[in-house]
Motif scaffolding. Structure first.
Motif, PDB file in Angstrom:
ATOM      1  N   VAL A  44       0.851  -1.181   0.000  1.00  0.00           N
ATOM      2  CA  VAL A  44       0.000   0.000   0.000  1.00  0.00           C
ATOM      3  C   VAL A  44       0.890   1.235   0.000  1.00  0.00           C
ATOM      4  O   VAL A  44       1.783   1.384   0.843  1.00  0.00           O
ATOM      5  N   HIS A  46       1.155   5.449   0.083  1.00  0.00           N
ATOM      6  CA  HIS A  46       0.401   6.638   0.471  1.00  0.00           C
ATOM      7  C   HIS A  46      -0.039   7.349  -0.813  1.00  0.00           C
ATOM      8  O   HIS A  46       0.780   7.602  -1.699  1.00  0.00           O
ATOM      9  N   ASP A 130      -3.023   5.957   6.826  1.00  0.00           N
ATOM     10  CA  ASP A 130      -3.756   5.167   5.861  1.00  0.00           C
ATOM     11  C   ASP A 130      -3.718   3.696   6.274  1.00  0.00           C
ATOM     12  O   ASP A 130      -2.987   3.312   7.185  1.00  0.00           O
ATOM     13  N   GLN A 154       1.934  -3.808  -5.449  1.00  0.00           N
ATOM     14  CA  GLN A 154       0.558  -3.484  -5.095  1.00  0.00           C
ATOM     15  C   GLN A 154      -0.379  -4.667  -5.347  1.00  0.00           C
ATOM     16  O   GLN A 154      -1.410  -4.786  -4.694  1.00  0.00           O
ATOM     17  N   TYR A 280      -6.545  -0.860  -2.551  1.00  0.00           N
ATOM     18  CA  TYR A 280      -5.753   0.366  -2.538  1.00  0.00           C
ATOM     19  C   TYR A 280      -4.615   0.229  -3.546  1.00  0.00           C
ATOM     20  O   TYR A 280      -3.442   0.221  -3.188  1.00  0.00           O
ATOM     21  N   ARG A 281      -4.988   0.093  -4.803  1.00  0.00           N
ATOM     22  CA  ARG A 281      -3.996  -0.049  -5.849  1.00  0.00           C
ATOM     23  C   ARG A 281      -4.067   1.156  -6.775  1.00  0.00           C
ATOM     24  O   ARG A 281      -5.136   1.506  -7.282  1.00  0.00           O
TER      25      ARG A 281
END
Length: 293
Positions: A44, A46, A130, A154, A280-281
């Motif tokens: 992940v 930011h 996050d 990712q 979250y890619r």
């Protein structure tokens, strides 16, 4: 699973030492978890690191089945997170865009969706923590090879250096040094995210209003080990958080500790009942990837 949430690249030897079990047992359990659908081990980043600077939390009231609306939202590339929740807003989504104009356009399109009755939006002014707690690093230089490596991590955070080297057509040593540098500098965090299902841990959303500075209250909340997400917001709340616990009973104590914080003047909470999408890619050099579970 708890160790893998903290560091998704841990090997059997390290896990055996940390847990006080044999390497054979650790190896078998690790292989079973990685091959199962109970969790996903991913890198992940930011969002600010890749230029996604306009983020918002959207609570959605519906005049049709909430599942219908959630499925529509899950198909959107700009929306990495969708859940069905308790309370007056049965659907919650998060939007991550590259500009304020892009964010506004997505919010407009959500309000026009079939089944959406009304929305309440909280715009993030600061993404404090996050999921998996990656750090926004303003002064780090990422070249084309770094970005390609991040793109692979990712999707699968446990790719070996040899596998990455083969995909990048570079040496194993080069890959090892690049990945290590990005991990050490906080560009990316690799860990396990629970998959949807009955074994998923309990996630509870918190809407918090505070007296004094948001920065002070945010620092206090960020110290809670149960807080997996934290953002300063503009709107109904000053801070928005997600608490992660093994069971609902554990959440009660966390809520009491939050209320006891000196700056906290108001606390609302809601339970994330079902995870519809949590991806979250970020595509390297483009729009949010169209990938859903």
């Amino acid at each position: 699973m708890a160790e893998l949430r903290s560091d998704g690249r841990l090997g059997a030897v390290e896990l055996a030492d940390r847990l006080g079990i044999s390497r054979t047992t650790a190896s078998k359990r690790l292989a079973a978890l990685v091959q199962s659908s109970r969790l996903h081990i991913v890198g992940v980043i930011h969002p600010h690191t890749l230029g996604f600077t306009s983020l918002a939390h959207v609570s959605i009231a519906t005049d049709t089945q909430a599942q219908h609306v959630s499925r529509q939202l899950a198909g959107r590339r700009e929306i990495p997170f969708v859940t069905l929740a308790s309370g007056s807003y049965p659907v919650i989504a998060e939007v991550r865009a590259s500009s304020e104009a892009a964010l506004a356009a997505v919010l407009d399109s959500i309000r026009l969706m079939d089944g959406v009755l009304s929305t309440e939006t909280l715009v993030y002014t600061d993404l404090i923590s996050d999921v998996l707690r990656p750090v926004s690093v303003d002064d780090v230089h990422l070249d084309a090879l770094d970005l390609r490596l991040l793109d692979e991590l990712q999707v699968d955070g446990r790719l070996t250096y040899s596998e990455l080297a083969q995909r990048m057509s570079v040496s194993v040593g080069t890959v090892r040094s690049r990945v290590t540098r990005m991990l050490d500098s906080g560009v990316v965090r690799i860990g396990a995210i629970d998959a949807p299902g009955p074994d998923r841990r309990v996630n509870v959303g918190l809407g918090i209003r505070v007296r004094g500075t948001v920065r002070e209250a945010g620092a206090m909340l960020d110290a809670f080990p149960e807080v997996r997400f934290l953002a300063a917001t503009v709107g109904r709340y000053d801070l928005l958080a997600t608490v992660d616990c093994p069971a609902l009973g554990d959440v009660v104590g966390v809520l009491d500790r939050v209320r006891a914080l000196r700056p906290v003047t108001h606390l609302d909470s809601w339970v994330h009942l079902e995870s519809v999408k949590e991806i979250y890619r970020y595509p390297i050099g483009g729009e949010m990837a169209d990938v859903t579970r």
